[in-house]
Design a protein around this motif. Structure first.
Motif, PDB file in Angstrom:
ATOM      1  N   VAL A  37       0.876  -1.172   0.000  1.00 25.59           N
ATOM      2  CA  VAL A  37       0.000   0.000   0.000  1.00 25.59           C
ATOM      3  C   VAL A  37       0.913   1.222   0.000  1.00 25.59           C
ATOM      4  N   HIS A  38       0.609   2.206  -0.830  1.00 21.95           N
ATOM      5  CA  HIS A  38       1.502   3.357  -1.003  1.00 21.95           C
ATOM      6  C   HIS A  38       0.726   4.659  -1.137  1.00 21.95           C
ATOM      7  N   LEU A  39       1.454   5.782  -1.205  1.00 25.54           N
ATOM      8  CA  LEU A  39       0.834   7.102  -1.359  1.00 25.54           C
ATOM      9  C   LEU A  39       0.905   7.632  -2.790  1.00 25.54           C
ATOM     10  N   GLY A  40       1.337   6.816  -3.719  1.00 36.67           N
ATOM     11  CA  GLY A  40       1.480   7.256  -5.103  1.00 36.67           C
ATOM     12  C   GLY A  40       0.181   7.681  -5.762  1.00 36.67           C
ATOM     13  N   ASP A  41      -0.948   7.173  -5.257  1.00 34.99           N
ATOM     14  CA  ASP A  41      -2.232   7.543  -5.862  1.00 34.99           C
ATOM     15  C   ASP A  41      -2.541   9.028  -5.706  1.00 34.99           C
ATOM     16  N   ALA A  42      -1.996   9.645  -4.681  1.00 35.10           N
ATOM     17  CA  ALA A  42      -2.183  11.098  -4.528  1.00 35.10           C
ATOM     18  C   ALA A  42      -1.557  11.821  -5.713  1.00 35.10           C
ATOM     19  N   ALA A  43      -0.375  11.399  -6.111  1.00 37.95           N
ATOM     20  CA  ALA A  43       0.293  12.023  -7.258  1.00 37.95           C
ATOM     21  C   ALA A  43      -0.412  11.672  -8.562  1.00 37.95           C
ATOM     22  N   VAL A  44      -1.021  10.492  -8.639  1.00 31.83           N
ATOM     23  CA  VAL A  44      -1.796  10.124  -9.832  1.00 31.83           C
ATOM     24  C   VAL A  44      -2.981  11.079  -9.979  1.00 31.83           C
ATOM     25  N   CYS A  45      -3.695  11.334  -8.877  1.00 31.91           N
ATOM     26  CA  CYS A  45      -4.826  12.275  -8.914  1.00 31.91           C
ATOM     27  C   CYS A  45      -4.353  13.677  -9.289  1.00 31.91           C
ATOM     28  N   GLY A 107     -13.743   9.756  -5.874  1.00 28.79           N
ATOM     29  CA  GLY A 107     -14.443   8.529  -5.469  1.00 28.79           C
ATOM     30  C   GLY A 107     -14.312   7.438  -6.510  1.00 28.79           C
ATOM     31  N   LEU A 108     -14.461   7.814  -7.777  1.00 23.08           N
ATOM     32  CA  LEU A 108     -14.293   6.847  -8.862  1.00 23.08           C
ATOM     33  C   LEU A 108     -12.873   6.299  -8.903  1.00 23.08           C
ATOM     34  N   ALA A 109     -11.896   7.142  -8.615  1.00 27.00           N
ATOM     35  CA  ALA A 109     -10.497   6.706  -8.620  1.00 27.00           C
ATOM     36  C   ALA A 109     -10.276   5.610  -7.577  1.00 27.00           C
ATOM     37  N   ILE A 110     -10.894   5.757  -6.411  1.00 26.34           N
ATOM     38  CA  ILE A 110     -10.774   4.734  -5.362  1.00 26.34           C
ATOM     39  C   ILE A 110     -11.385   3.420  -5.845  1.00 26.34           C
ATOM     40  N   ALA A 137      -7.237  -3.215   1.645  1.00 25.16           N
ATOM     41  CA  ALA A 137      -5.965  -2.485   1.549  1.00 25.16           C
ATOM     42  C   ALA A 137      -5.966  -1.566   0.342  1.00 25.16           C
ATOM     43  N   ASN A 138      -6.523  -2.005  -0.768  1.00 28.70           N
ATOM     44  CA  ASN A 138      -6.578  -1.164  -1.961  1.00 28.70           C
ATOM     45  C   ASN A 138      -7.555  -0.011  -1.800  1.00 28.70           C
ATOM     46  N   LEU A 139      -8.643  -0.241  -1.085  1.00 29.28           N
ATOM     47  CA  LEU A 139      -9.565   0.860  -0.783  1.00 29.28           C
ATOM     48  C   LEU A 139      -8.885   1.885   0.129  1.00 29.28           C
ATOM     49  N   LEU A 140      -8.151   1.392   1.119  1.00 27.71           N
ATOM     50  CA  LEU A 140      -7.418   2.278   2.018  1.00 27.71           C
ATOM     51  C   LEU A 140      -6.359   3.071   1.259  1.00 27.71           C
ATOM     52  N   GLN A 141      -5.636   2.396   0.376  1.00 29.61           N
ATOM     53  CA  GLN A 141      -4.612   3.074  -0.435  1.00 29.61           C
ATOM     54  C   GLN A 141      -5.233   4.187  -1.263  1.00 29.61           C
ATOM     55  N   GLY A 142      -6.321   3.884  -1.933  1.00 27.51           N
ATOM     56  CA  GLY A 142      -7.003   4.894  -2.739  1.00 27.51           C
ATOM     57  C   GLY A 142      -7.520   6.042  -1.897  1.00 27.51           C
ATOM     58  N   ALA A 143      -8.090   5.722  -0.737  1.00 25.48           N
ATOM     59  CA  ALA A 143      -8.627   6.762   0.141  1.00 25.48           C
ATOM     60  C   ALA A 143      -7.509   7.667   0.661  1.00 25.48           C
ATOM     61  N   CYS A 144      -6.389   7.083   1.053  1.00 24.24           N
ATOM     62  CA  CYS A 144      -5.250   7.887   1.530  1.00 24.24           C
ATOM     63  C   CYS A 144      -4.739   8.803   0.419  1.00 24.24           C
ATOM     64  N   GLY A 145      -4.658   8.270  -0.779  1.00 29.08           N
ATOM     65  CA  GLY A 145      -4.221   9.077  -1.916  1.00 29.08           C
ATOM     66  C   GLY A 145      -5.170  10.226  -2.201  1.00 29.08           C
ATOM     67  N   VAL A 146      -6.462   9.952  -2.125  1.00 23.15           N
ATOM     68  CA  VAL A 146      -7.468  10.983  -2.374  1.00 23.15           C
ATOM     69  C   VAL A 146      -7.418  12.064  -1.294  1.00 23.15           C
ATOM     70  N   VAL A 147      -7.280  11.670  -0.040  1.00 21.77           N
ATOM     71  CA  VAL A 147      -7.209  12.655   1.050  1.00 21.77           C
ATOM     72  C   VAL A 147      -5.991  13.553   0.873  1.00 21.77           C
ATOM     73  N   LEU A 148      -4.843  12.956   0.575  1.00 21.68           N
ATOM     74  CA  LEU A 148      -3.632  13.746   0.372  1.00 21.68           C
ATOM     75  C   LEU A 148      -3.777  14.680  -0.832  1.00 21.68           C
ATOM     76  N   SER A 149      -4.326  14.172  -1.930  1.00 22.51           N
ATOM     77  CA  SER A 149      -4.507  15.042  -3.104  1.00 22.51           C
ATOM     78  C   SER A 149      -5.550  16.129  -2.811  1.00 22.51           C
ATOM     79  N   PHE A 150      -6.568  15.814  -2.012  1.00 25.63           N
ATOM     80  CA  PHE A 150      -7.561  16.808  -1.600  1.00 25.63           C
ATOM     81  C   PHE A 150      -6.889  17.958  -0.855  1.00 25.63           C
TER      82      PHE A 150
END
Length: 170
Positions: A37-45, A107-110, A137-150
């Protein structure tokens, strides 16, 4: 800014964001049973919100795919590239970063992230049951990424001059 400078500016931002996706995916992670699980999804968003759509799609796929290669998960490169590219498609770059469409896109990204990895894991490991354990874990990863990008988007929306520079419009 002329057309050539505009293209170079976007390519420079894309390369930088791909590197950020790689670093945030490779070095800001927690191991799980079948990956991490990583924080890269924030940068993807953020790539989706900063770059033109086709360039954001390629940038997300490249940065995340290279992270899988470097981490020793080459079997995931194609799936990761496709999932991260799809995550960028719902976002818009018009106006403020935090708008109704981008909230929905987050939300769709998650969902795309968790569903995509569930499907890919099921195909890679040959079981639609055992890969269910990775969905939380993947839902958590996506949610963490979305919160950080938010949080980054909230900063950029309150600092319009910085947002224009980041998006390459000034």
């Amino acid at each position: 800014m002329n057309n050539k400078s505009f293209r170079i500016s976007h390519l420079t931002r894309a390369a930088l964001i791909a590197a950020i996706i790689f670093v945030m995916t490779s070095y800001m992670k927690l191991p799980t049973a079948t990956g991490y699980v990583h924080l890269g999804d924030a940068a993807v968003c953020l790539a989706a919100l900063i770059l033109p759509s086709p360039l954001a799609l390629v940038t997300a796929a490249l940065g995340a795919g290279l992270a899988d290669l470097a981490a020793g998960y080459p079997q995931w490169i194609l799936a990761t590239a496709l999932i991260k590219a799809l995550m960028t498609l719902a976002f818009t770059q018009k106006g403020k970063m935090l708008c109704v469409r981008n909230f929905i896109a987050m939300g769709l990204a998650i969902i795309i992230n968790a569903g995509g990895y569930y499907l890919a894991g099921s195909l890679i490991y040959g079981s639609f049951i055992s890969t269910l354990t990775e969905v939380p874990a993947n839902l958590l990863q996506g949610a963490c990424g979305v919160v950080l990008s938010f949080l980054v988007c909230a900063f950029l929306d309150t600092h319009v001059s910085v947002r224009k520079i980041v998006r390459g419009r000034e």
